[in-house]
Design an enzyme around this catalytic site. Structure first.
Site, PDB file in Angstrom:
ATOM      1  N   ASP A  64       0.833  -1.205   0.000  1.00 44.09           N
ATOM      2  CA  ASP A  64       0.000   0.000   0.000  1.00 44.09           C
ATOM      3  C   ASP A  64       0.877   1.269   0.000  1.00 44.09           C
ATOM      4  OD1 ASP A  64      -2.306   1.534   0.133  1.00 44.09           O
ATOM      5  OD2 ASP A  64      -3.115   0.551   1.904  1.00 44.09           O
ATOM      6  N   ASP A  67     -10.630   2.424  -3.558  1.00 49.33           N
ATOM      7  CA  ASP A  67     -11.229   2.162  -2.246  1.00 49.33           C
ATOM      8  C   ASP A  67     -12.749   2.206  -2.320  1.00 49.33           C
ATOM      9  OD1 ASP A  67      -9.076   1.569  -0.741  1.00 49.33           O
ATOM     10  OD2 ASP A  67      -8.823   3.556   0.130  1.00 49.33           O
TER      11      ASP A  67
HETATM   12  C1  DGJ Z   1      -5.922   1.940   1.717  1.00 50.42           C
HETATM   13  C2  DGJ Z   1      -6.259   0.730   0.903  1.00 50.42           C
HETATM   14  O1  DGJ Z   1      -6.738   1.103  -0.342  1.00 50.42           O
HETATM   15  C3  DGJ Z   1      -7.259  -0.113   1.682  1.00 50.42           C
HETATM   16  O2  DGJ Z   1      -7.652  -1.217   0.909  1.00 50.42           O
HETATM   17  C4  DGJ Z   1      -6.633  -0.544   2.977  1.00 50.42           C
HETATM   18  O3  DGJ Z   1      -5.562  -1.405   2.720  1.00 50.42           O
HETATM   19  C5  DGJ Z   1      -6.188   0.676   3.756  1.00 50.42           C
HETATM   20  N1  DGJ Z   1      -5.360   1.547   2.978  1.00 50.42           N
HETATM   21  C6  DGJ Z   1      -5.433   0.256   4.995  1.00 50.42           C
HETATM   22  O4  DGJ Z   1      -4.885   1.312   5.654  1.00 50.42           O
END
Ligand code: DGJ
Length: 722
Positions: free
Chosen positions: A472, A542
């Site tokens: 991430d 997201d």
């Molecule tokens: C952002 C990501 O896009 C989510 O899927 C998740 O992993 C969060 N970060 C976790 O902090």
């Protein structure tokens, strides 16, 4: 042979599937563009020489009738009467920025040379054109790789200092692409967090249309993609000249149109806050620009990008192998979990067909929310007593592999790492740093910081049975500054940052060849070809709401294959949009990529479990198409009430057509016209129990059976009958 040079008229002919790209070395010794478009013969294109309107112009010394601004360029340089955007700008020892790059020779090589410092496409015959300024000895090598099987040419430039002086580059673009004198619109992919890659059109007006990123990431705001699209073009009709940069840092892409109507696309590393020092003998490699041409609209362009990325960019070990179907705990628990909860979740999905359990953010340091612990890559014992092993064992017992989340480029103020090495965080001495998502970023321009990241992440990966990593990246760079660079080199920061990202990706991914890596950036904020080189799939957004996803996935498919899009089914009401779509619709949309589930499965009813099991079974039956299909987009959700993706096998023997209707009331009777089938072949349609020819299906159409509610889907299969 893809590349041919005619010694007599000094024409270069670059020939890919259905395309010709022709330029010549003109009388002055400059590289002059002559043609790019549908395939034509190897004719003498000197007749294309343009005389202009006879208005005042700048003449080159010793050239009575020659004026550079009347040419279409292979690259533009400043100070010769060419007033277009320069492709590069170099500061000479006298302080001027003048330069005239003359042809000094060329090489044609069978194997494409790799870019040493950055990801790039593999394979194919490559022309390297050598140009140099006679006075300053500043030089540029222009690379053209021609992919004969696709309408694709990859271009990049290596800038070189062959002099005994120090030179400073303050612009170093990757390409300039002359366009025919026609009317175009400019298509770009814009967005925001949870709203990535939306299609945006602008008129290619006189002057400059420009998109960029100053974030040291390719960003969710504007993807590194630009296309000049003929007026009125759609997915099937019209001309498209497109460029996608293999780059993940601050970039710029522009179109420019002159008074005489001539157009050009150009770009590369963003020249805002950029300089690069070239000592004698130094060179700077620029990112690759993947250029596509289509005379059959955006659909053909997208299929060309999908093919070339699958065949020449994405890790061959994983690109066409079935992707893990995951259960990810993020939306199910956020930070609020412990071993017991995770084990319950693993048990709850047993037998459903899910093969990988991914433990997301919150397993390390003392992380209970996003305010702490990034950089402390050791297990949070309060949540996971005894470490990861008990959870991994339970996951294995329930028949699944185990995946783990990292955010390697980050550091929290509240972390052991920051307390020991506050200097590891990016920032200017004496100035308070800006936080974003309550975190700082590590200075990846520094070798010691990179070594630290690689060692700590690789330690966790080697000490545990981990099959999958989600990498991430939740914020963009601010406070651009590195303690490792002298003041006069601080403008190298943005590019050096991403070279650091590529270095740690290379070292972590290569050290763990059996681990499958998924990219992520607070959703899809770093969805670009360079990241796909390391991560065969990327978390697309997201926003997991099916309705929003139809647009996000449609926009993403403009450049990127379906297999690169990670798409999950989540709970309702959706956590981002509060919308509730049926399980059928959520699965139909999430199954148009590398799929998974992102919810608390302990809350499934028995009925839901049965449905999930059936849906995964159906997904597995067509997932080979997700990996290899030719994608035909039929209904555009940016333009109307519907969305349609027809996934057709390369041999046209089968296809799966997903149709979606946003609002129930708007059009009760709707016919869809599949594309990409073989008109001569006969196809059995199990959902209608009928056999029809491809010609009938595509011309007479079919009515999807949408259930009577908003956000409805129907999936239609086509199977060849011999
Ligand atoms: C952002 C990501 O896009 C989510 O899927 C998740 O992993 C969060 N970060 C976790 O902090």
């Amino acid at each position: 042979m893809a590349i041919y040079f005619n010694e007599e008229n000094k024409h270069f002919y670059l020939e890919g599937k259905d395309i010709s790209y022709i330029f010549r070395i003109n009388r002055i010794g400059f590289a002059e563009h002559l043609y790019f478009g549908s395939r034509i013969g190897r004719e003498d294109m000197t007749y294309m020489e343009q005389v202009g309107s006879g208005a005042a112009y700048v003449q080159m010394p010793n050239e009575r009738n020659q004026c550079y601004s009347f040419y279409n360029p292979e690259l533009c340089f400043y100070g010769t009467g060419d007033y277009r955007e320069p492709t590069f700008s170099v500061k000479n020892p006298l302080g001027d920025r003048l330069c005239r790059l003359h042809y000094t020779g060329h090489d044609i090589v069978e194997e494409k040379p790799k870019i040493k410092s950055m990801p790039s496409l593999s394979g194919a015959q490559t022309l390297i054109l050598h140009l140099q300024d006679e006075l300053s000895l500043f030089a540029a090598d222009l690379y053209y790789t021609v992919y004969e099987e696709y309408p694709i040419i990859a271009r990049r430039i290596v800038y070189k200092n062959n002099s005994q002086n120090n030179l400073i580059l303050d612009r170093a673009y990757s390409f300039a692409l002359a366009l025919p004198n026609k009317e175009f619109d400019i298509l770009t992919l814009c967005g925001a967090w949870a709203h990535e890659r939306q299609m945006q059109y602008a008129n290619m007006h006189r002057g400059i249309v420009s998109i960029d990123s100053k974030r040291c990431s390719s960003s969710s705001i504007l993807n590194p993609f630009i296309a000049a699209v003929s007026k009125g073009a759609n997915d099937e009709y019209g001309e498209v000249f497109a460029v996608n940069l293999v780059y993940s840092s601050s970039f710029v892409l522009k179109s420019e149109r002159n008074a005489d109507g001539k157009g050009m696309l150009l770009g590369g590393i963003n020249d805002f806050d950029f300089e690069w020092h070239l000592a004698p003998g130094d060179e700077l490699e620029t990112p690759e620009a993947v250029i596509a041409y289509s005379n059959e609209g955006l659909g053909k362009m997208s299929r060309a990008y999908h093919d070339v990325y699958r065949d020449h960019l994405i890790n061959p070990r994983y690109v066409k192998s079935n992707r893990p179907i995951v259960i990810n705990n993020w939306e199910g628990t956020y930070f609020n979990f412990n071993s017991e909860k995770l084990i319950e979740m693993a048990k709850a999905v047993k037998g459903l067909g899910i093969d990988t359990f991914v433990l997301d953010d919150g397993w390390f340091g003392h992380r209970d929310d996003d305010s702490s612990s990034l950089g402390d890559w050791f297990v949070y014992e309060k949540k996971l007593p005894g470490g990861l092993k008990p959870v991994i064992d339970a996951v294995h017992e329930n028949g699944m592999k185990f995946g783990l989340w990292f955010e390697p480029e980050m550091i929290s103020e509240d972390s052991e790492l920051f307390r020991a090495h506050p200097d590891f965080a990016i920032g200017v001495p004496g100035r308070d740093r800006c936080k974003s998502r309550r975190q700082y970023m590590l200075d990846l321009t520094r070798a010691d910081v990179r070594d630290h990241i690689v060692n700590t992440v690789n330690k966790v990966l080697s000490e545990n049975e981990i099959d999958y990593v989600k990498w991430d990246y939740n914020r963009n760079v601010s406070d651009n500054y590195s303690l490792s660079l002298p003041p006069e080199r601080q403008k190298e920061f943005a590019h050096r940052y991403v070279l650091g990202v590529y270095d740690i990706c290379e070292r972590i991914v290569n050290a763990n060849p059996d681990i499958f890596f998924e990219g992520c950036a607070g959703g899809g904020a770093r969805f670009d070809p360079a990241m796909l080189y390391y991560f065969p799939q990327i978390w697309t957004s997201d926003d997991t709401d099916a309705e929003e996803r139809t647009k996000i996935q449609y926009g993403t498919s403009i450049c990127y294959p379906l297999s690169t899009m990670s798409c999950h089914v989540s709970a309702i009401p959706n956590h981002q949009s509060r919308r509730s779509c049926s399980m059928k619709t959520r699965a139909a949309v999430a199954h148009l990529g590398a799929t998974g589930y992102e919810l608390d499965p302990t809350l499934f009813t028995d009925e839901e479990k049965e449905l999930v099991k059936e849906q995964i079974k159906a997904y597995k039956e067509f997932s080979h198409l997700i990996l290899t299909c030719d994608l035909y987009r039929t209904e555009n959700p940016f333009e109307g009430n519907f969305f349609g993706f027809n996934l057709v096998s390369k041999d046209k023997s089968e296809a799966v057509f997903t149709c979606y209707r946003r609002h129930h009331g708007e059009e009760l009777v709707k016919f869809v016209y599949a594309r990409g089938l073989d008109p001569e072949k006969k196809y059995y349609i199990p959902e209608r129990d009928v056999t029809l020819s491809g010609a009938t299906i595509m011309n007479a159409g079919l009515e999807p059976y949408f259930p009577h509610h908003d956000f409805a889907t129907d999936i239609i299969h086509f199977k060849e009958v011999k």
